[in-house]
Write a protein that holds these residues in place. Structure first.
Motif, short mmCIF file in Angstrom:
data_model
loop_
_atom_site.label_atom_id
_atom_site.label_comp_id
_atom_site.label_asym_id
_atom_site.label_seq_id
_atom_site.Cartn_x
_atom_site.Cartn_y
_atom_site.Cartn_z
N ARG A 85 0.83 -1.22 0.00
CA ARG A 85 0.00 0.00 0.00
C ARG A 85 0.85 1.25 0.00
NH1 ARG A 85 -5.08 1.54 3.96
NH2 ARG A 85 -5.47 3.56 2.99
N LEU A 86 1.90 1.26 0.82
CA LEU A 86 2.79 2.42 0.86
C LEU A 86 3.44 2.65 -0.51
CD1 LEU A 86 4.21 4.71 2.37
CD2 LEU A 86 5.97 3.04 3.03
N LEU A 88 2.42 1.67 -3.53
CA LEU A 88 1.46 2.07 -4.55
C LEU A 88 0.93 3.48 -4.33
CD1 LEU A 88 -0.54 -1.26 -5.00
CD2 LEU A 88 1.20 -0.29 -6.53
N GLU A 89 0.66 3.83 -3.08
CA GLU A 89 0.17 5.19 -2.81
C GLU A 89 1.25 6.23 -3.09
OE1 GLU A 89 -1.89 5.74 0.89
OE2 GLU A 89 -3.43 4.27 0.34
N THR A 90 2.50 5.92 -2.74
CA THR A 90 3.61 6.83 -3.02
C THR A 90 3.78 7.02 -4.53
OG1 THR A 90 4.73 6.18 -0.99
CG2 THR A 90 6.08 7.23 -2.67
N GLY A 92 1.40 6.84 -6.61
CA GLY A 92 0.16 7.40 -7.15
C GLY A 92 -0.64 6.40 -7.97
N THR A 93 -0.45 5.10 -7.67
CA THR A 93 -1.14 4.04 -8.43
C THR A 93 -1.80 3.04 -7.49
OG1 THR A 93 0.92 2.77 -8.53
CG2 THR A 93 0.43 4.22 -10.40
N PRO A 94 -2.67 3.49 -6.58
CA PRO A 94 -3.28 2.57 -5.63
C PRO A 94 -4.20 1.57 -6.33
CG PRO A 94 -4.38 4.69 -5.54
CD PRO A 94 -3.19 4.85 -6.45
#
Length: 135
Positions: A85-86, A88-90, A92-94
């Protein structure tokens, strides 16, 4: 033989709708003992059956779920979840919350995710992804 393939919800759904179809053929090719599903997938399938309120689909779903090993979600999956999650969120592709848990579960056990949603799962670093519905 240890499990090698974790089926995603859309693959199990296809198997429920087409029990003699391509997914069954692929399972036979890799060996039924190599295939499993996550408890997250089982929950999604049961929710879908309840939402549709179709006795026929519910019975087919229960038959498929009864035939596939269901992996419980262990505490160690939380570390995989957090790391994925970290990342992908970093970037910008969650991805969706249930797909995130399925990816964490698969990565924890070194399993290939079998899905028709390759675009989303392929964003997860270190995760093998294959689509049995497109060949």
């Amino acid at each position: 033989m240890p499990f090698t393939h974790l089926l995603d919800t859309n693959i199990v759904s296809d198997l429920i709708r087409n029990p003699q179809g391509v997914v069954r053929d692929k399972i036979q090719a890799v060996g039924a003992d190599a295939v499993c599903i996550s408890i997250v997938v089982a929950a999604e399938i049961r929710f879908g059956g309840a939402k549709r309120a179709s006795d026929r689909l519910t019975q087919q779903a229960e038959a498929i779920l009864g035939a596939l090993p269901i992996l419980p979600l262990e505490a160690a999956a939380d570390r995989e979840y957090a790391a994925i999650r970290l990342y992908l969120e970093t970037a910008g592709t969650p991805i969706g919350p249930n797909d995130l848990w399925i990816a964490a579960h698969a990565r924890l056990h070194g399993l290939t995710v079998v899905t028709a949603n390759v675009d989303e799962f392929s964003r997860v670093e270190g995760l093998d992804v294959v689509n049995w519905l497109s060949s």
